[in-house]
Write an enzyme that holds these catalytic residues in place. Structure first.
Site, PDB file in Angstrom:
ATOM      1  N   HIS A   1      22.381  25.167  -1.029  1.00 32.70           N
ATOM      2  CA  HIS A   1      23.405  25.059   0.019  1.00 32.70           C
ATOM      3  C   HIS A   1      24.344  23.886  -0.267  1.00 32.70           C
ATOM      4  CE1 HIS A   1      20.211  26.919   2.829  1.00 32.70           C
ATOM      5  NE2 HIS A   1      21.146  27.844   2.659  1.00 32.70           N
TER       6      HIS A   1
ATOM      7  N   LYS B   1      14.712  34.716  17.024  1.00 32.86           N
ATOM      8  CA  LYS B   1      14.037  34.217  15.837  1.00 32.86           C
ATOM      9  C   LYS B   1      13.567  32.785  16.057  1.00 32.86           C
ATOM     10  CE  LYS B   1      15.168  34.785  11.006  1.00 32.86           C
ATOM     11  NZ  LYS B   1      16.252  34.817  10.050  1.00 32.86           N
TER      12      LYS B   1
ATOM     13  N   ARG C   1      23.599  34.380  -4.800  1.00 40.35           N
ATOM     14  CA  ARG C   1      22.605  34.012  -5.799  1.00 40.35           C
ATOM     15  C   ARG C   1      22.290  35.163  -6.748  1.00 40.35           C
ATOM     16  NH1 ARG C   1      17.618  32.857  -2.676  1.00 40.35           N
ATOM     17  NH2 ARG C   1      18.529  34.481  -1.432  1.00 40.35           N
TER      18      ARG C   1
ATOM     19  N   SER D   1      15.935  29.208   1.574  1.00 38.10           N
ATOM     20  CA  SER D   1      15.273  28.544   2.701  1.00 38.10           C
ATOM     21  C   SER D   1      13.951  29.205   3.033  1.00 38.10           C
ATOM     22  CB  SER D   1      16.180  28.553   3.934  1.00 38.10           C
ATOM     23  OG  SER D   1      17.278  27.704   3.745  1.00 38.10           O
TER      24      SER D   1
END
Length: 154
Positions: free
Chosen positions: A17, A41, A90, A128
């Site tokens: 990040h 969440k 990514r 993450s």
């Protein structure tokens, strides 16, 4: 003024990040790091702790602002005056996923452009969710997160 939003959960922020932020901030007058809040969440870190952690990481750059938000990301972009949304890529599967989201966002708000920044090869495996898993099992994540973030994980 060119304003961009880099949205994500940042639970926790990773070196990947940080790399995306550092590589994109020079393109804009102001860059918001937006912590998307999903009430369905449960995160590893509270939203407040994530805000504090990210502010600490970028405390020396006045162009970077950290803020949490709920709701549609394109609506949040409009509320802060951002015409650009930064997304890190990514892998090929990231691209397919992000492309679909960018196309939907463009249909909702045509004036907001999505900009994809491809991660450096050394960061392509850092996420993450993997870092959270390592933390849950008391592993050492120091090679994956910025040093300024470590105190927020203890």
């Amino acid at each position: 003024m060119k304003i961009a939003l880099f949205p994500g959960s940042f639970d926790p922020i990773t070196k990947a990040h940080v790399d995306i932020v550092k590589r994109s901030v020079s393109l804009f007058d102001k860059l918001y790091i937006g912590i998307g809040v999903n009430s369905n969440k449960q995160g590893l870190l509270s939203v407040g702790k994530r805000e504090d952690m990210i502010r600490e990481v970028f405390k020396h750059d006045e162009r970077i602002h950290v803020i949490a938000y709920e709701g549609l990301t394109v609506n949040f972009c409009k509320s802060i005056g951002a015409d650009y949304m930064i997304r890190g890529i990514r892998t090929v599967s990231d691209f397919e996923y992000e492309k679909a989201i960018a196309q939907m966002n463009h249909a909702l708000e045509p004036e907001i452009e999505s900009i994809f920044i491809v991660s450096k090869p050394g960061y392509s495996s850092i996420s993450s969710s993997i870092v959270r898993e390592i933390i849950r099992y008391n592993g050492d994540v120091s090679q994956f997160i910025p040093k300024e973030a470590i105190p927020f994980l203890q």
